[in-house]
Design a protein around this motif. Structure first.
Motif, PDB file in Angstrom:
ATOM      1  N   MET A 226       8.717 -15.304 -24.304  1.00  0.00           N
ATOM      2  CA  MET A 226       7.844 -14.211 -23.915  1.00  0.00           C
ATOM      3  C   MET A 226       7.108 -14.591 -22.634  1.00  0.00           C
ATOM      4  SD  MET A 226       4.330 -13.561 -23.828  1.00  0.00           S
ATOM      5  CE  MET A 226       3.665 -14.649 -25.071  1.00  0.00           C
ATOM      6  N   SER A 227       7.006 -13.648 -21.693  1.00  0.00           N
ATOM      7  CA  SER A 227       6.297 -13.889 -20.439  1.00  0.00           C
ATOM      8  C   SER A 227       5.351 -12.733 -20.159  1.00  0.00           C
ATOM      9  CB  SER A 227       7.273 -14.032 -19.269  1.00  0.00           C
ATOM     10  OG  SER A 227       8.204 -15.061 -19.490  1.00  0.00           O
ATOM     11  N   VAL A 228       4.231 -13.055 -19.517  1.00  0.00           N
ATOM     12  CA  VAL A 228       3.286 -12.041 -19.055  1.00  0.00           C
ATOM     13  C   VAL A 228       3.146 -12.179 -17.543  1.00  0.00           C
ATOM     14  CG1 VAL A 228       0.912 -11.201 -19.138  1.00  0.00           C
ATOM     15  CG2 VAL A 228       2.030 -11.968 -21.242  1.00  0.00           C
ATOM     16  N   HIS A 229       3.375 -11.095 -16.832  1.00  0.00           N
ATOM     17  CA  HIS A 229       3.217 -11.065 -15.384  1.00  0.00           C
ATOM     18  C   HIS A 229       2.105 -10.090 -15.017  1.00  0.00           C
ATOM     19  CE1 HIS A 229       7.319 -12.629 -15.814  1.00  0.00           C
ATOM     20  NE2 HIS A 229       7.260 -13.037 -14.569  1.00  0.00           N
ATOM     21  N   LEU A 230       1.419 -10.365 -13.925  1.00  0.00           N
ATOM     22  CA  LEU A 230       0.373  -9.480 -13.424  1.00  0.00           C
ATOM     23  C   LEU A 230       0.740  -9.004 -12.026  1.00  0.00           C
ATOM     24  CD1 LEU A 230      -2.806 -11.500 -14.524  1.00  0.00           C
ATOM     25  CD2 LEU A 230      -1.626  -9.677 -15.777  1.00  0.00           C
ATOM     26  N   ASN A 231       0.600  -7.694 -11.814  1.00  0.00           N
ATOM     27  CA  ASN A 231       0.843  -7.101 -10.502  1.00  0.00           C
ATOM     28  C   ASN A 231      -0.505  -6.820  -9.854  1.00  0.00           C
ATOM     29  OD1 ASN A 231       2.080  -5.860  -8.285  1.00  0.00           O
ATOM     30  ND2 ASN A 231       2.146  -3.855  -9.296  1.00  0.00           N
ATOM     31  N   TYR A 232      -0.771  -7.474  -8.727  1.00  0.00           N
ATOM     32  CA  TYR A 232      -2.067  -7.375  -8.057  1.00  0.00           C
ATOM     33  C   TYR A 232      -2.011  -6.417  -6.879  1.00  0.00           C
ATOM     34  CZ  TYR A 232      -3.365 -11.703 -10.546  1.00  0.00           C
ATOM     35  OH  TYR A 232      -3.643 -12.647 -11.508  1.00  0.00           O
ATOM     36  N   SER A 233      -3.157  -5.809  -6.611  1.00  0.00           N
ATOM     37  CA  SER A 233      -3.314  -4.991  -5.415  1.00  0.00           C
ATOM     38  C   SER A 233      -3.962  -5.823  -4.312  1.00  0.00           C
ATOM     39  CB  SER A 233      -4.198  -3.779  -5.717  1.00  0.00           C
ATOM     40  OG  SER A 233      -4.465  -3.056  -4.534  1.00  0.00           O
ATOM     41  N   LEU A 234      -3.541  -5.577  -3.082  1.00  0.00           N
ATOM     42  CA  LEU A 234      -4.082  -6.303  -1.935  1.00  0.00           C
ATOM     43  C   LEU A 234      -5.182  -5.475  -1.273  1.00  0.00           C
ATOM     44  CD1 LEU A 234      -0.697  -7.613  -0.485  1.00  0.00           C
ATOM     45  CD2 LEU A 234      -2.319  -8.834  -1.946  1.00  0.00           C
ATOM     46  N   LEU A 235      -6.300  -5.316  -1.967  1.00  0.00           N
ATOM     47  CA  LEU A 235      -7.396  -4.510  -1.437  1.00  0.00           C
ATOM     48  C   LEU A 235      -8.249  -5.270  -0.430  1.00  0.00           C
ATOM     49  CD1 LEU A 235      -8.784  -2.563  -4.526  1.00  0.00           C
ATOM     50  CD2 LEU A 235      -7.288  -1.750  -2.726  1.00  0.00           C
ATOM     51  N   THR A 236      -8.190  -6.603  -0.478  1.00  0.00           N
ATOM     52  CA  THR A 236      -8.995  -7.484   0.380  1.00  0.00           C
ATOM     53  C   THR A 236     -10.455  -7.017   0.394  1.00  0.00           C
ATOM     54  OG1 THR A 236      -8.417  -6.264   2.410  1.00  0.00           O
ATOM     55  CG2 THR A 236      -6.962  -8.058   1.744  1.00  0.00           C
ATOM     56  N   GLN A 237     -11.040  -6.832   1.594  1.00  0.00           N
ATOM     57  CA  GLN A 237     -12.462  -6.528   1.700  1.00  0.00           C
ATOM     58  C   GLN A 237     -12.823  -5.141   1.188  1.00  0.00           C
ATOM     59  OE1 GLN A 237     -10.359  -6.775   4.214  1.00  0.00           O
ATOM     60  NE2 GLN A 237     -10.890  -5.466   5.963  1.00  0.00           N
ATOM     61  N   PHE A 238     -11.822  -4.278   0.940  1.00  0.00           N
ATOM     62  CA  PHE A 238     -12.114  -2.928   0.480  1.00  0.00           C
ATOM     63  C   PHE A 238     -12.348  -2.855  -1.024  1.00  0.00           C
ATOM     64  CE2 PHE A 238      -9.958  -2.355   4.495  1.00  0.00           C
ATOM     65  CZ  PHE A 238     -10.765  -1.415   5.115  1.00  0.00           C
ATOM     66  N   ALA A 239     -12.096  -3.954  -1.753  1.00  0.00           N
ATOM     67  CA  ALA A 239     -12.303  -3.955  -3.202  1.00  0.00           C
ATOM     68  C   ALA A 239     -13.742  -3.600  -3.556  1.00  0.00           C
ATOM     69  CB  ALA A 239     -11.932  -5.319  -3.784  1.00  0.00           C
ATOM     70  N   GLY A 240     -14.701  -4.039  -2.725  1.00  0.00           N
ATOM     71  CA  GLY A 240     -16.098  -3.770  -3.016  1.00  0.00           C
ATOM     72  C   GLY A 240     -16.529  -2.346  -2.738  1.00  0.00           C
ATOM     73  N   LEU A 241     -15.660  -1.545  -2.127  1.00  0.00           N
ATOM     74  CA  LEU A 241     -16.007  -0.161  -1.798  1.00  0.00           C
ATOM     75  C   LEU A 241     -15.469   0.838  -2.805  1.00  0.00           C
ATOM     76  CD1 LEU A 241     -15.271  -0.297   2.048  1.00  0.00           C
ATOM     77  CD2 LEU A 241     -17.443  -0.709   0.865  1.00  0.00           C
ATOM     78  N   VAL A 242     -14.735   0.352  -3.803  1.00  0.00           N
ATOM     79  CA  VAL A 242     -14.111   1.236  -4.780  1.00  0.00           C
ATOM     80  C   VAL A 242     -15.137   1.720  -5.803  1.00  0.00           C
ATOM     81  CG1 VAL A 242     -12.445   1.299  -6.678  1.00  0.00           C
ATOM     82  CG2 VAL A 242     -11.826   0.213  -4.518  1.00  0.00           C
TER      83      VAL A 242
END
Length: 399
Positions: A226-242
């Protein structure tokens, strides 16, 4: 007074955001271990020893299981329509949110989790491969598994995609909107814990007459992995504006299981929350050859219920008079083939989360319910539902 932004500064910020919003890393391996699946040992619980790594915003969780099923002596008596997906009996992810406290954003059966994305887009969903052959998607109706249950050797790879936010179709604009619902460390800190429950041979159907063993992929020994993978978003500095929100997707049996013919039965009282989608899943339960802690539907049905409606004080939010017609309408909007036994009532077919039904605006004392006629009677009838909910997010105040 806020600093003024010049047209050039605004244009530069817009161009910078366009360079990152909607970009993803692709699935990265987070955790892996062997799982000793058995013929009749019942459910097997795996608690991941690590909290999910939120060093970047998480958009999807992928769970994969690869191994070999060996069927000898005789064939399965019956094979479940969702056999391979049902090997994962349940996935639960829970944590502590900075605004909403203890939450379980994901709790679904593996079978439903596998099918959930297929209702909203025709491609990019879960995967099931046996002996190098993919299961055909969109799923056929009536649904049949690519595991046949006949005596033989089945090398399998099954992948479940669990999106953390509401699915809104495909396209770059949709991906940008999805950023409001990703899992971020600023919201969850180091708290998201994952539990996976796997079934045994009876998760695939009724194994009466068959001898079943599970081994490693391509091998007569060992165990599935069994494996668990995570798909990340590349929001960089914009993550704090969400404007961050949380999507809750919990599957459970309806409060009133309907086994007899009736009209306007109350299946479930719904939560008064922002609701993008409601799913009702119907079928008949497997009654023989089932191990402890394992749930398997022997069949799925689109003709167990009819006139299934979401109501407020007994008045329909949408006046559905025919489930098959309503299902055809949902398929037209989503350009998908909704699997047999799955009845989707979506408020976001316009591909905008802001179209979600504002259950949070209902008055105190009002009744927010799921009602339906029952048109097929059986003691083995089972109904499950998901009321997908959103807490927080980019929603305007109620008018």
């Amino acid at each position: 007074m806020a600093d003024k932004v010049s047209p050039d500064q605004f244009r530069a910020a817009l161009e910078a955001s366009a360079s990152v919003l909607g970009r993803f890393t692709g699935p990265e391996l987070f955790f892996q271990q062997n799982v000793a699946l058995t013929a009749a040992g019942g459910a097997l619980t795996v608690n991941l020893p690590r909290t999910l790594n939120l060093n970047r915003p998480v958009a999807d969780v992928f769970v994969s299981l690869r191994g070999r099923i060996n069927v000898t002596v005789g064939n399965y008596t019956a094979v479940a329509p969702e056999a391979m997906a049902n090997l994962l009996q349940n996935i639960q992810i829970q944590g502590i949110h900075k605004d909403f406290g203890n939450l379980t954003p994901i709790r679904m059966s593996g079978a439903t989790a596998f099918m959930w994305p297929t209702m909203f887009q025709g491609r990019g969903n879960g995967t099931s491969i046996i002996n190098g052959v993919y299961q055909a998607f969109p799923a056929a109706r009536p649904m049949t598994s690519n595991f046949t249950g006949a005596v033989g050797t089945y090398d399998f790879i099954t992948v479940w995609r669990i999106p953390v936010g509401p699915l809104l179709g495909q396209g770059q604009a949709v991906k940008r909107q999805y950023t409001n619902f990703m899992w971020m460390a600023s919201d969850w800190a180091d708290s998201l814990q994952t539990q996976l429950i796997f079934g045994d041979a009876s998760a695939l159907g009724d194994p009466t007459g068959a001898t079943v063993t599970f081994t490693a992929f391509g091998s007569a020994t060992g165990s599935p992995v069994m494996s668990v993978h995570l798909n990340y978003s590349l929001l960089t500095q914009f993550a704090g504006l969400v404007r961050s929100g949380v999507t809750i997707r919990t599957e459970q049996p309806t409060a009133q299981q309907q086994t007899a013919l009736t009209t306007q039965a109350v299946l479930q009282t719904l939560q008064k929350q922002i609701t993008p989608n409601v799913l009702v899943k119907t079928g008949t339960i497997q009654t023989t050859g089932l191990s402890a802690g394992v749930t398997t539907l022997a069949a799925l049905s689109d003709v167990q219920l009819d006139r299934t409606q979401i109501t407020v004080d007994n008045k329909p939010v949408r006046n559905n008079q025919d489930n098959i017609v309503f299902k055809a309408d949902q398929e037209a909007y989503w350009a998908s083939l909704i699997p047999e036994g799955y009845f989707l009532m979506s408020f976001v077919e316009g591909q905008n989360a802001l179209l979600s039904y504002r259950g949070d605006g209902l008055s105190g004392g009002s009744q927010f319910q799921l009602q339906s006629d029952v048109i097929a009677a059986s003691a083995n009838n089972r109904q499950f539902y998901i009321q997908e909910q959103i807490l927080g997010g980019p929603f305007p105040a109620q008018r």
